[in-house]
Motif scaffolding. Sequence first.
Motif, short mmCIF file in Angstrom:
data_model
loop_
_atom_site.label_atom_id
_atom_site.label_comp_id
_atom_site.label_asym_id
_atom_site.label_seq_id
_atom_site.Cartn_x
_atom_site.Cartn_y
_atom_site.Cartn_z
N PHE A 97 0.84 -1.21 0.00
CA PHE A 97 0.00 0.00 0.00
C PHE A 97 0.87 1.25 0.00
N ASP A 98 1.86 1.30 0.88
CA ASP A 98 2.72 2.48 0.97
C ASP A 98 3.53 2.67 -0.30
N GLU A 99 4.01 1.57 -0.88
CA GLU A 99 4.80 1.68 -2.11
C GLU A 99 3.95 2.18 -3.27
N LEU A 100 2.74 1.65 -3.39
CA LEU A 100 1.83 2.11 -4.44
C LEU A 100 1.48 3.58 -4.23
N ASN A 101 1.19 3.94 -3.00
CA ASN A 101 0.82 5.32 -2.69
C ASN A 101 1.95 6.28 -3.04
N ARG A 102 3.18 5.88 -2.73
CA ARG A 102 4.34 6.74 -3.00
C ARG A 102 4.53 6.94 -4.51
N VAL A 103 4.53 5.85 -5.25
CA VAL A 103 4.84 5.92 -6.68
C VAL A 103 3.70 6.55 -7.48
N LEU A 104 2.45 6.13 -7.18
CA LEU A 104 1.32 6.62 -7.97
C LEU A 104 1.05 8.10 -7.71
N SER A 105 1.54 8.62 -6.60
CA SER A 105 1.33 10.03 -6.27
C SER A 105 2.38 10.95 -6.88
N MET A 106 3.37 10.38 -7.54
CA MET A 106 4.43 11.18 -8.14
C MET A 106 3.91 12.01 -9.30
N ASP A 107 4.49 13.17 -9.48
CA ASP A 107 4.15 14.03 -10.61
C ASP A 107 4.73 13.42 -11.89
N SER A 108 3.98 13.52 -13.01
CA SER A 108 4.40 12.92 -14.27
C SER A 108 5.79 13.39 -14.68
N ALA A 109 6.07 14.69 -14.50
CA ALA A 109 7.37 15.23 -14.88
C ALA A 109 8.49 14.60 -14.05
N ASP A 110 8.23 14.41 -12.74
CA ASP A 110 9.22 13.79 -11.86
C ASP A 110 9.48 12.35 -12.28
N VAL A 111 8.42 11.68 -12.70
CA VAL A 111 8.56 10.30 -13.15
C VAL A 111 9.47 10.22 -14.37
N MET A 112 9.21 11.07 -15.34
CA MET A 112 9.99 11.05 -16.58
C MET A 112 11.45 11.40 -16.30
N ASN A 113 11.69 12.35 -15.41
CA ASN A 113 13.06 12.79 -15.11
C ASN A 113 13.82 11.77 -14.26
N SER A 114 13.11 11.10 -13.36
CA SER A 114 13.77 10.18 -12.44
C SER A 114 14.02 8.82 -13.05
N GLY A 115 13.25 8.48 -14.07
CA GLY A 115 13.38 7.14 -14.66
C GLY A 115 12.83 6.05 -13.76
N ALA A 116 12.00 6.43 -12.80
CA ALA A 116 11.42 5.45 -11.87
C ALA A 116 10.53 4.46 -12.62
N GLU A 117 10.50 3.25 -12.14
CA GLU A 117 9.64 2.22 -12.74
C GLU A 117 8.19 2.48 -12.31
N ILE A 118 7.33 2.67 -13.28
CA ILE A 118 5.93 2.96 -13.01
C ILE A 118 5.07 1.83 -13.55
N PRO A 119 4.18 1.28 -12.74
CA PRO A 119 3.36 0.16 -13.21
C PRO A 119 2.28 0.61 -14.19
N ASP A 120 1.97 -0.27 -15.13
CA ASP A 120 0.90 -0.02 -16.09
C ASP A 120 -0.41 -0.67 -15.66
N VAL A 121 -0.30 -1.80 -14.94
CA VAL A 121 -1.45 -2.51 -14.38
C VAL A 121 -1.07 -2.89 -12.95
N ILE A 122 -2.02 -2.76 -12.02
CA ILE A 122 -1.70 -3.05 -10.62
C ILE A 122 -2.78 -3.92 -9.97
N GLN A 123 -2.33 -4.69 -9.00
CA GLN A 123 -3.23 -5.44 -8.12
C GLN A 123 -3.46 -4.58 -6.89
#
Length: 507
Positions: free
Chosen positions: A56-82
């Motif tokens: 829950f905490d990991e999903l909350n952290r990653v899914l709450s990231m700003d799109s620009a931060d995601v693109m710049n950080s290269g973080a792995e972002i899920p496309d489908v989640i349980q």
Amino acid sequence: MAAPEFRAVTVKDTLIFWAMDDGVNSGFALQKITRKFSQQSKVPVKVRFLGWGSAFDELNRVLSMDSADVMNSGAEIPDVIQLGSSWTPYFAKAGVISPVDSLLEMADSTRFLSEAMKATHVGHGKETYSLPWFLDVRGLFVNERLWNQQGFNEDDVESYPKFFGTLRAIAKSGLKNEAGRKVTPFEFGVRDDWTGQQQMAPILWSFGGDIVTESMDSAGHISYRSALTDSLTLVGLRHYLKLLRDEELSPNGLHENSSQSTDRFIRSEMLMIFGTSEIIRKMEFGNDLGGLMESSLAKDGITVVPAPKGPAGRFTFVGGSHLALPKIGAYNETRRKSAVDLFLYMLRADNVDYYSHQIGFLPADRGLIRIWAEDNRYYQLIDGLEKNGRSFLNIPEWGQVEVIINDMVNHIGKTLLDRNLDAAEEIANLVVDAHEKVNAVLGYSDSSKGSELKSRIKLSLMQPVQEQKNEMHEISAEKGTSLFMFVVTGAIVLLLGSAVVILRRKH
């Protein structure tokens, strides 16, 4: 052992699927399904496993990231989640998962169990944010050999008074397993455990109570409030506490957590437990795969009987997992289409059936459930599920409510273990404290005074809990004891008689 992580070739268009470790064979089952998808779609899939405790905490952290931060950080972002079924409203309200209303017809959402579909919405909202994948259903499991050996049947646990009376008869019977170890009647296992709300809720429901309930103001606006101090909830709580505090019925429950209680049941050292369907499937795998094929329980067999019925009915807890599409994931149209394809593929009936069979949890598909019900081991879990199945309220705050309730149950357990405490006073304090915290989370203002609530709780918990003596089984136990005493007494008389004869001969 850590769950495996299957990594496809890392290319730009690789889809990322985040899932939790769902037990025996879940990793290999997901690998097989996603490989088939990749073969058909030519789109590689990487599966990442999260631990349930941190997901829950990991999903909350990653899914709450700003799109620009995601693109710049290269973080792995899920496309489908349980998601845990009760998580959907939280992430939906946070605006980090996409509505899937446009996909309902393609997914044929009408096939899913109606109770499971409730959690796909936020409260009474109409938008759908996830779809059910599998169900976590809790039922009353019994050791089949010992149950039949004692001559018990469903009527022996038909109501709570009968249930308590039957547990008492088991406790007094001196029942032992094949290894000669004493068999205890029952336990929940509440020591530092996280399942308190799942254990307690069906009992509260069966007496007409609840943890949280809806409230409507004069303008017709719906809000939510704690129901912990409602009179019917307290009746249910009184019955729940009996299963914690009566050491003859549940001698180990305060000393063990639910996992340890399950282990005791698996060793055939406990006759009954409220368990989940995965235990049935585990008995088909050997120890090398984390299964229970060589366990005492597998040799004795397992069956499920209807849970006790209360004045408001008989209820079965329904949880489980859903699948959802993060908003931040598929960042271009082609990738989004592939993510939707994977989402729909995972929810296809054949894949749902395959995955459910591998992990042992029930499928969320009604048609599949009816097929599963042909197996007698699953029948009692499924029979009446449409009518009696009940899940927690689909509100964003439910995760916080769960933490409060589990904390309350854990502290009640510690209070009952501490003989120096005034249990009635301390339990009343704990319930009021939880009640006030839940209302604070829900933003509900309660005008009731804490002192008044404590008095009401103590008065309610002081009332006796009805217990119906299981005459047949207690008489059988008494007859067995009487027969044993008769044989022992007879043997003593014979020995004394022989001694007299010998003495006479010597003189």
